[in-house]
Scaffold this motif. Structure first.
Motif, mmCIF file in Angstrom:
data_model
loop_
_atom_site.group_PDB
_atom_site.id
_atom_site.type_symbol
_atom_site.label_atom_id
_atom_site.label_comp_id
_atom_site.label_asym_id
_atom_site.label_seq_id
_atom_site.Cartn_x
_atom_site.Cartn_y
_atom_site.Cartn_z
ATOM 1 N N MET A 1 45.054 14.411 -49.475
ATOM 2 C CA MET A 1 43.636 14.710 -49.727
ATOM 3 C C MET A 1 42.821 14.630 -48.441
ATOM 4 N N ILE A 2 43.134 13.679 -47.574
ATOM 5 C CA ILE A 2 42.403 13.533 -46.314
ATOM 6 C C ILE A 2 42.628 14.753 -45.422
ATOM 7 N N GLN A 3 43.867 15.263 -45.398
ATOM 8 C CA GLN A 3 44.222 16.359 -44.500
ATOM 9 C C GLN A 3 43.902 17.737 -45.068
ATOM 10 N N ALA A 4 43.530 17.820 -46.339
ATOM 11 C CA ALA A 4 43.218 19.113 -46.948
ATOM 12 C C ALA A 4 41.977 19.714 -46.287
ATOM 13 N N ILE B 1 37.707 19.260 -50.104
ATOM 14 C CA ILE B 1 37.990 18.428 -51.277
ATOM 15 C C ILE B 1 38.533 19.289 -52.411
ATOM 16 N N GLN B 2 37.936 20.471 -52.605
ATOM 17 C CA GLN B 2 38.378 21.353 -53.682
ATOM 18 C C GLN B 2 39.831 21.781 -53.495
ATOM 19 N N GLN B 3 40.202 22.109 -52.272
ATOM 20 C CA GLN B 3 41.582 22.513 -52.016
ATOM 21 C C GLN B 3 42.545 21.336 -52.169
ATOM 22 N N GLY B 4 42.070 20.162 -51.788
ATOM 23 C CA GLY B 4 42.896 18.975 -51.968
ATOM 24 C C GLY B 4 43.172 18.698 -53.440
ATOM 25 N N LEU B 5 42.134 18.809 -54.279
ATOM 26 C CA LEU B 5 42.309 18.603 -55.721
ATOM 27 C C LEU B 5 43.208 19.684 -56.318
ATOM 28 N N HIS B 6 43.037 20.923 -55.854
ATOM 29 C CA HIS B 6 43.888 22.017 -56.344
ATOM 30 C C HIS B 6 45.343 21.754 -55.997
ATOM 31 N N TYR C 1 36.070 8.541 -48.042
ATOM 32 C CA TYR C 1 36.304 8.534 -46.586
ATOM 33 C C TYR C 1 35.759 9.806 -45.936
ATOM 34 N N ARG C 2 35.898 10.921 -46.642
ATOM 35 C CA ARG C 2 35.461 12.204 -46.071
ATOM 36 C C ARG C 2 33.945 12.298 -45.989
ATOM 37 N N ILE C 3 33.236 11.699 -46.941
ATOM 38 C CA ILE C 3 31.779 11.873 -46.990
ATOM 39 C C ILE C 3 31.029 10.777 -46.241
ATOM 40 N N LEU C 4 31.688 9.647 -45.995
ATOM 41 C CA LEU C 4 31.020 8.577 -45.253
ATOM 42 C C LEU C 4 31.149 8.818 -43.744
ATOM 43 N N PRO C 5 30.147 8.441 -42.981
ATOM 44 C CA PRO C 5 30.203 8.658 -41.513
ATOM 45 C C PRO C 5 30.993 7.550 -40.805
#
Length: 714
Positions: free
Chosen positions: A101-104, A107-112, A144-148
């Protein structure tokens, strides 16, 4: 094999329910106001100090396990591949979805990629969110993706710090539960200290970080604390509604994060059922708890795309059966002793029959077979006939699923925990039996005569008593489940040692009871125990924290680096479940099988893949592997020449018996087993005979692993 080595250097106001005042002959309103104000200030001070101590101990426990993890692996200094290899077996599989999920790209592609996953099981697309409890990895990766924080904190540290932070929640929940039961935060302090000093037997978070139970058990502890508060008398409606909300949220999070939630909550539901039958809990509150369990599990079922294993759980069938049986059988709690006993026996039989029938009906409709290996295992474990079932024997031969070792009690006794636990458990059990008998014997009008006995066993104490007994039985039968018991053992023992009611009950048995003596004992004994624990175990903890080791597994590191450098991204790998979880995490290659065993198709596939360690012809093995799209197969010497288990429990023995072949080595074989026509594949392939090299080419080898590439025959 993964090892560690010595470093070489280099880079609640007191939560007691309101008790009748012993103050008499108050002479003025001013005196009353003064006492009330003083008591209120004392309660605020006590709540403040107790809360600060709880938070401090929770943070201390969190830092403690985090430091042990760092000191054992030198996690901050080792390479990324070594960090990932340290997430052993199924831990690596779960963490791989966080990494994915982190490397996707989004987020949408990670969930897919999780919903339509074709890399976890070759030639098959599965829904990871439906099959596995990985919503916590999804949530953390999105956070993790949305926090700075990307510039300051690596993804792996965000993950492990979250798990270590949950340990703080765990310890605080245990602290609060003990405080609620005893009425003094001194009890919570003792419970937390016991949890920390008995770390080996209360948690394994520092070396199995992503394991599902490390996510789930803190929420389970919060749920138990909330139930303990809910069962108190004289709660205001707003307090009760808020507590029910906390119970629901904690139950939901517990269910969402662990695939075995249904079995733990079934034991909890059984505890509620027993107590309700003997009038030891309010029926209305028990009913609400049944409904909360069902609601939380159904909500998880929706989030897991209607996972049939949840719908077919015994918990849903049991809770529904209890509610149905109540409507059929009325006036259960009226009548003479014999009359009520007869009704209860009939009620228990009715609930059991309805549970089995309803569960069988649901499973037939859903064609559910995902959990059949668990019941095969239980049947064989408890002596209901021997089995040659490969999956059941795979569990039976693992130490974690065996009986609780006796040395566990020796370790728990070193901290006095086990001695105190037994000391408290015995009188509490006797009191529970007496209360249950009196509840069945007396009419509703005579209940007031039982006040003295029930003071020693309030509803919250009664629930925690039956909870610790049932989970104790589970732990004794299955070592892996001991962490559910030992943590609660800390709560129960500390509560008893600091409880006025328990000491009153014990002292009255010896005709030694006075109010002053009880107060002196309830504070002096816990303080002496804390001093003993501090004196004996502070040096031990300091020694643990000063011991520095480092991760050391060069063979596995070499294997992972070779796979990443010398095989295409689309390559499919076969091998042991445990190793392949690491292959997926470290290299991203496609797997044929993996350690998440709650799927019949996967269990059958794993048994077929494991024929690489059986006595099969090279043609058979090649055909099996090719049917799963395999490009490379990894053989491990530690499995092929296994010595960890005794004869009959080695993986090759389990395969031989399942295939109808006699086992290797000296010893008896069942009379219908026959010699195999072929030698053991994992041994014979290393001789490079033409019959093997036509199908397999060795492309990598070190002291531990042998990798063979499959020839592509039409």
């Amino acid at each position: 094999m993964t090892t560690t080595r010595q470093r070489k250097g280099g880079k609640v106001a007191e939560a007691a329910e309101d008790q009748p005042s012993e103050e008499k002959n108050v002479k003025s309103d001013g005196k009353i106001l003064s006492d009330h104000t003083g008591g209120k200030l004392w309660n605020i001070l006590s709540l403040t100090v107790g809360g600060i101590v709880a938070i401090a101990l929770g943070l201390l426990a969190s830092v403690y396990v985090a430091t042990l993890h760092e000191n054992d692996l030198w996690f901050s200094n080792i390479k990324e591949v070594e960090r990932e290899i340290s997430f052993r077996t199924e831990c690596g599989l779960y963490y791989s979805y966080y990494k994915q999920m982190i490397q996707a790209p989004s987020i949408q592609q990670g969930l897919h990629g999780l919903v339509y996953d074709n890399k976890t099981e070759s030639v098959r697309t599965i829904n990871i969110l439906e099959r596995m409890n990985v919503y916590q990895e999804v949530f953390l990766s999105i956070l993790y993706r949305i926090l700075p924080i990307q510039q300051y904190l690596e993804p792996v540290y965000f993950y492990i710090y979250t798990l270590f932070g949950l340990q703080a929640v765990y310890v605080i929940a245990l602290y609060v539960t003990s405080w609620l039961l005893s009425g003094t935060w001194l009890s919570g302090l003792l419970a937390a200290c016991w949890y920390i000093t008995n770390r080996i037997d209360t948690t394994r978070v520092e070396f199995t970080i992503p394991l599902r139970e490390n996510w789930a058990l803190p929420f389970f502890a919060v749920q138990i604390a909330a139930i303990t508060y809910l069962l108190r008398t004289h709660l205001q409606p707003a307090q009760e509604r808020l507590t029910l909300l906390v119970v629901f949220i904690a139950t939901f999070l517990f269910s969402l994060t662990w695939q075995f939630n249904q079995f733990m909550m079934l034991i909890q539901a059984l505890a509620l059922f027993i107590l309700d039958c003997f009038d030891m809990l309010p029926t209305a509150k028990v009913t609400r708890l049944y409904i909360i369990q069902i609601s939380a599990l159904l909500l998880v079922c929706v989030l897991q795309f209607f996972n049939p294993m949840i719908l077919g759980s015994l918990l849903i069938s049991f809770n529904a059966s209890v509610l149905i049986a109540r409507t059929i059988q009325k006036n259960l709690k009226k009548g003479s002793l014999l009359n009520r006993l007869g009704k209860l026996i009939l009620h228990a039989l009715l609930v059991s029959s309805l549970t089995l029938l309803l569960n069988k009906f649901i499973k037939n409709i859903l064609n559910l077979e995902s959990d059949e290996h668990i019941f095969k295992f239980l049947k064989a474990k408890f002596g209901f006939g021997a089995t040659r079932d490969f999956d059941a024997n795979l569990y039976l031969c693992e130490e974690a699923f065996g009986l609780l070792p006796l040395n566990t009690f020796s370790r728990l006794s070193d901290t006095l925990l086990f001695y105190v636990y037994v000391f408290i458990l015995f009188p509490m059990t006797v009191a529970a039996v007496i209360v249950a008998f009196r509840n069945l014997s007396v009419s509703n009008q005579a209940q007031l005569k039982m006040e003295e006995c029930t003071m020693a066993l309030k509803p919250g104490a009664a629930y925690n008593l039956i909870h610790t007994v049932l989970f104790g039985c589970l732990a004794l039968s299955t070592m892996r489940m001991k962490y559910l018991w030992t943590s609660h053992m800390c709560v129960f023992a500390s509560f008893g040692l600091c409880s006025t009611e328990v000491w009153r009950l014990i002292l009255k048995c010896f005709r030694l009871y006075t109010s002053q003596r009880t107060q002196v004992i309830k504070y002096s004994v816990p303080i002496i125990t804390l001093l003993y624990i501090s004196y004996k175990f502070w040096p031990v903890i300091m020694d643990e924290l000063s011991e520095l080791r480092e991760f050391y597994d060069p063979d596995t590191v070499e294997l992972m680096n070779w796979i990443k450098s010398n095989t295409p991204n689309t390559a499919v790998f076969a091998g042991s479940m445990q190793l392949l979880a690491g292959v997926k995490l470290c290299t991203g290659r496609t797997l044929t099988n993996h350690p998440h065993y709650e799927d019949k198709h996967l269990r059958e596939r794993t048994k077929q893949i494991y024929q690489i360690y059986a006595k099969r012809s090279p043609e058979d093995v090649h055909s099996i592997l090719q049917s799963f799209g395999t490009d490379y197969v990894i053989l491990e010497d530690s499995i092929c020449y296994e010595r960890r288990h005794s004869r009959g429990c080695r993986l090759r023995d389990l395969l031989d018996v399942a295939n109808g072949h006699i086992m290797d080595g000296l010893g008896e074989n069942e009379p219908d087993l026959k010699p195999s026509l072929y030698p053991r594949f994992c041994e014979e392939i290393k001789k490079n005979l033409p019959s093997y090299t036509i199908h397999f080419t060795r492309v990598f080898q070190n002291k531990t692993f042998h990798v063979y590439k499959l020839a592509k025959h039409k």
